[in-house]
Design a protein around this motif. Structure first.
Motif, PDB file in Angstrom:
ATOM      1  N   ARG A   1       0.844  -1.216   0.000  1.00 30.47           N
ATOM      2  CA  ARG A   1       0.000   0.000   0.000  1.00 30.47           C
ATOM      3  C   ARG A   1       0.868   1.251   0.000  1.00 30.47           C
ATOM      4  O   ARG A   1       0.604   2.200  -0.742  1.00 30.47           O
ATOM      5  N   GLU A   2       1.912   1.202   0.815  1.00 33.07           N
ATOM      6  CA  GLU A   2       2.782   2.373   0.972  1.00 33.07           C
ATOM      7  C   GLU A   2       3.450   2.722  -0.368  1.00 33.07           C
ATOM      8  O   GLU A   2       3.494   3.874  -0.771  1.00 33.07           O
ATOM      9  N   ARG A   3       3.907   1.692  -1.110  1.00 31.94           N
ATOM     10  CA  ARG A   3       4.559   1.954  -2.401  1.00 31.94           C
ATOM     11  C   ARG A   3       3.571   2.554  -3.405  1.00 31.94           C
ATOM     12  O   ARG A   3       3.887   3.511  -4.121  1.00 31.94           O
ATOM     13  N   ILE A   4       2.377   1.992  -3.466  1.00 31.15           N
ATOM     14  CA  ILE A   4       1.408   2.455  -4.476  1.00 31.15           C
ATOM     15  C   ILE A   4       0.899   3.862  -4.128  1.00 31.15           C
ATOM     16  O   ILE A   4       0.707   4.701  -5.014  1.00 31.15           O
ATOM     17  N   ALA A   5       0.746   4.112  -2.830  1.00 26.81           N
ATOM     18  CA  ALA A   5       0.193   5.407  -2.394  1.00 26.81           C
ATOM     19  C   ALA A   5       1.118   6.575  -2.735  1.00 26.81           C
ATOM     20  O   ALA A   5       0.697   7.732  -2.702  1.00 26.81           O
ATOM     21  N   ARG A   6       2.365   6.292  -3.094  1.00 28.85           N
ATOM     22  CA  ARG A   6       3.281   7.372  -3.479  1.00 28.85           C
ATOM     23  C   ARG A   6       2.907   7.998  -4.822  1.00 28.85           C
ATOM     24  O   ARG A   6       3.394   9.068  -5.167  1.00 28.85           O
ATOM     25  N   GLU A   7       2.091   7.301  -5.612  1.00 26.86           N
ATOM     26  CA  GLU A   7       1.735   7.824  -6.946  1.00 26.86           C
ATOM     27  C   GLU A   7       0.490   8.707  -6.838  1.00 26.86           C
ATOM     28  O   GLU A   7      -0.523   8.275  -6.298  1.00 26.86           O
ATOM     29  N   PRO A   8       0.558   9.908  -7.403  1.00 23.41           N
ATOM     30  CA  PRO A   8      -0.538  10.862  -7.206  1.00 23.41           C
ATOM     31  C   PRO A   8      -1.881  10.406  -7.798  1.00 23.41           C
ATOM     32  O   PRO A   8      -2.927  10.728  -7.251  1.00 23.41           O
ATOM     33  N   ASP A   9      -1.848   9.655  -8.918  1.00 25.71           N
ATOM     34  CA  ASP A   9      -3.115   9.278  -9.569  1.00 25.71           C
ATOM     35  C   ASP A   9      -3.507   7.835  -9.313  1.00 25.71           C
ATOM     36  O   ASP A   9      -4.381   7.293  -9.999  1.00 25.71           O
ATOM     37  N   ALA A  10      -2.849   7.198  -8.340  1.00 28.24           N
ATOM     38  CA  ALA A  10      -3.143   5.779  -8.072  1.00 28.24           C
ATOM     39  C   ALA A  10      -4.155   5.661  -6.941  1.00 28.24           C
ATOM     40  O   ALA A  10      -3.997   6.268  -5.886  1.00 28.24           O
ATOM     41  N   GLN A  11      -5.194   4.891  -7.213  1.00 28.08           N
ATOM     42  CA  GLN A  11      -6.207   4.619  -6.191  1.00 28.08           C
ATOM     43  C   GLN A  11      -6.269   3.118  -5.991  1.00 28.08           C
ATOM     44  O   GLN A  11      -6.600   2.372  -6.932  1.00 28.08           O
ATOM     45  N   ILE A  12      -5.961   2.680  -4.773  1.00 26.66           N
ATOM     46  CA  ILE A  12      -5.922   1.237  -4.527  1.00 26.66           C
ATOM     47  C   ILE A  12      -7.335   0.680  -4.444  1.00 26.66           C
ATOM     48  O   ILE A  12      -8.175   1.216  -3.734  1.00 26.66           O
ATOM     49  N   ASP A  13      -7.588  -0.381  -5.184  1.00 19.63           N
ATOM     50  CA  ASP A  13      -8.849  -1.095  -5.062  1.00 19.63           C
ATOM     51  C   ASP A  13      -8.684  -2.180  -3.992  1.00 19.63           C
ATOM     52  O   ASP A  13      -9.424  -2.236  -3.029  1.00 19.63           O
ATOM     53  N   TYR A  14      -7.678  -3.043  -4.163  1.00 22.60           N
ATOM     54  CA  TYR A  14      -7.311  -3.955  -3.084  1.00 22.60           C
ATOM     55  C   TYR A  14      -5.836  -4.310  -3.182  1.00 22.60           C
ATOM     56  O   TYR A  14      -5.214  -4.208  -4.256  1.00 22.60           O
ATOM     57  N   VAL A  15      -5.311  -4.717  -2.037  1.00 25.69           N
ATOM     58  CA  VAL A  15      -3.949  -5.225  -1.907  1.00 25.69           C
ATOM     59  C   VAL A  15      -4.108  -6.433  -1.004  1.00 25.69           C
ATOM     60  O   VAL A  15      -4.731  -6.334   0.049  1.00 25.69           O
ATOM     61  N   GLU A  16      -3.643  -7.598  -1.439  1.00 25.11           N
ATOM     62  CA  GLU A  16      -3.921  -8.800  -0.635  1.00 25.11           C
ATOM     63  C   GLU A  16      -2.742  -9.763  -0.674  1.00 25.11           C
ATOM     64  O   GLU A  16      -1.980  -9.790  -1.643  1.00 25.11           O
ATOM     65  N   VAL A  17      -2.594 -10.517   0.396  1.00 29.25           N
ATOM     66  CA  VAL A  17      -1.722 -11.694   0.384  1.00 29.25           C
ATOM     67  C   VAL A  17      -2.642 -12.845   0.743  1.00 29.25           C
ATOM     68  O   VAL A  17      -3.249 -12.839   1.823  1.00 29.25           O
ATOM     69  N   ALA A  18      -2.793 -13.791  -0.191  1.00 28.76           N
ATOM     70  CA  ALA A  18      -3.853 -14.789  -0.043  1.00 28.76           C
ATOM     71  C   ALA A  18      -3.326 -16.193  -0.309  1.00 28.76           C
ATOM     72  O   ALA A  18      -2.278 -16.376  -0.935  1.00 28.76           O
ATOM     73  N   ARG A  19      -4.090 -17.153   0.173  1.00 28.66           N
ATOM     74  CA  ARG A  19      -3.783 -18.556  -0.095  1.00 28.66           C
ATOM     75  C   ARG A  19      -4.051 -18.858  -1.579  1.00 28.66           C
ATOM     76  O   ARG A  19      -5.019 -18.349  -2.145  1.00 28.66           O
ATOM     77  N   PRO A  20      -3.233 -19.719  -2.177  1.00 30.54           N
ATOM     78  CA  PRO A  20      -3.340 -19.908  -3.624  1.00 30.54           C
ATOM     79  C   PRO A  20      -4.641 -20.570  -4.104  1.00 30.54           C
ATOM     80  O   PRO A  20      -5.139 -20.226  -5.167  1.00 30.54           O
ATOM     81  N   ASP A  21      -5.195 -21.493  -3.337  1.00 33.18           N
ATOM     82  CA  ASP A  21      -6.312 -22.267  -3.870  1.00 33.18           C
ATOM     83  C   ASP A  21      -7.681 -21.697  -3.538  1.00 33.18           C
ATOM     84  O   ASP A  21      -8.604 -21.782  -4.343  1.00 33.18           O
ATOM     85  N   ASP A  22      -7.810 -21.095  -2.325  1.00 33.06           N
ATOM     86  CA  ASP A  22      -9.131 -20.575  -1.959  1.00 33.06           C
ATOM     87  C   ASP A  22      -9.152 -19.054  -1.861  1.00 33.06           C
ATOM     88  O   ASP A  22     -10.191 -18.464  -1.615  1.00 33.06           O
ATOM     89  N   LEU A  23      -7.984 -18.428  -2.065  1.00 35.23           N
ATOM     90  CA  LEU A  23      -7.845 -16.969  -2.021  1.00 35.23           C
ATOM     91  C   LEU A  23      -8.235 -16.363  -0.678  1.00 35.23           C
ATOM     92  O   LEU A  23      -8.502 -15.158  -0.589  1.00 35.23           O
ATOM     93  N   ASN A  24      -8.271 -17.175   0.364  1.00 33.56           N
ATOM     94  CA  ASN A  24      -8.500 -16.621   1.693  1.00 33.56           C
ATOM     95  C   ASN A  24      -7.285 -15.799   2.112  1.00 33.56           C
ATOM     96  O   ASN A  24      -6.143 -16.182   1.830  1.00 33.56           O
ATOM     97  N   PRO A  25      -7.518 -14.667   2.806  1.00 31.37           N
ATOM     98  CA  PRO A  25      -6.396 -13.840   3.244  1.00 31.37           C
ATOM     99  C   PRO A  25      -5.462 -14.634   4.151  1.00 31.37           C
ATOM    100  O   PRO A  25      -5.926 -15.421   4.985  1.00 31.37           O
TER     101      PRO A  25
END
Ligand code: AMP
Length: 285
Positions: free
Chosen positions: A229-253
């Motif tokens: 989040r911190e890296r992306i937030a440095r860009e003036p026109d960037a709006q984060i929709d989501y940032v996640e670290v998830a399990r590969p098969d069920d995409l649970n956080p």
């Protein structure tokens, strides 16, 4: 010779001849505007199969009103030239009316996996994707179908569909192809202005930062998300929709990140929504 087919019935006739001859059929579903990412899938299909079909279809049911369906880039002649060069046997390019007959009202639904991440922002998206991919599977009848890891959640959703509905197709997933500065190739990159294009590097840089921290032993998933989040937030026109670290098969956080977990980002840069991901503990993405 690359043959162009526009009608479903004709496509079925072509593939039934292939099947009777015992040939291994590869299918690469695309929405056209082909770039090196698509080409890597086509090359893999041509290398691994006896015959390859590439579908070029901008699928209206996977776009929500207000998304970029109308302005989605169309470069059919160039796409055809590319398919010819790569040795594709058939390009299947139906119209929307041919694909969806009058009165069509049957869709493939999936419960949880289609409601998170991309599905949270684009609620009907995966239903459109699953429906068109299952239709393509029925029309073409491939032995193997090729998809990009760039659309990570799509590969998880489609694998689930194939398993749940007993679809006899081998799912092949190919690594993400990137621009020299790391930006994942996408037909949507051409919407970016020069200034936005340079801000778009932040997606891969955020993912790379996440990987560096992981490789250095940081396993706190929330800390990894925060670094992205911190890296992306440095860009003036960037709006984060989501940032996640998830399990590969069920995409649970993930709480504590493990090798094989996937870091995923969706970011709007100006009017353009971009997604990217990398698999932790895997340098091939
Ligand atoms: P699309 O035309 O965007 O629907 O993409 C068609 C297929 O190409 C999908 O399976 C995508 O995941 C795949 N694809 C798109 N971009 C890339 C990329 N940069 N690297 C690898 N595969 C990709």
């Amino acid at each position: 010779m690359t043959q162009i087919v526009e009608m479903k019935k004709e496509m079925r006739a072509v593939t039934s001849v292939w099947r009777r001859a015992g040939r291994r059929i590869g299918l690469v579903p695309t929405m056209g505007a082909l770039h090196e990412g698509h080409l890597s899938l086509i090359r893999a299909a041509v290398a691994e199969c006896d015959v390859t079909a590439v579908s070029v279809f901008v699928n209206p049911t996977q776009f929500a009103p207000g998304e970029d369906f109308e302005r989605y880039p169309k470069t059919f002649e160039a796409d055809l030239g590319t398919c010819r060069e790569l040795g594709v046997d058939t390009v299947f390019a139906p119209t929307a009316d041919e694909m969806y007959g009058p009165g069509a009202e049957t869709y493939v639904m999936q419960e949880r996996l289609t409601s998170v991440l991309e599905g949270a922002s684009r609620p009907a998206h995966f239903h459109g994707v699953m429906t068109v991919v299952l239709k393509l599977f029925h029309i073409v009848g491939p032995d193997a179908a090729y998809f990009g890891r760039k659309d990570y959640q799509q590969t998880v959703v489609l694998r689930r569909m194939v398993a749940d509905l007993d679809v006899p197709v081998e799912m092949r997933v190919c690594p993400t192809v990137r621009e020299p500065d790391g930006l994942a190739m996408s037909s949507r990159n051409q919407y970016l202005t020069a200034n936005e294009r340079s801000q778009a590097r932040s997606l891969y840089e955020a993912l790379t930062r996440c990987r560096e921290l992981f490789d250095a032993g940081d396993r706190r998933a929330e800390g990894l998300r925060e670094a992205m989040r911190e890296r992306i937030a440095r860009e003036p026109d960037a709006q984060i929709d989501y940032v996640e670290v998830a399990r590969p098969d069920d995409l649970n956080p993930a709480q504590s990140a493990e090798p094989g977990d996937v870091a995923l980002v969706a970011v709007r840069i100006g009017d353009t929504r971009l997604i990217d991901n990398i698999v932790l503990g895997d340098d091939d993405t």
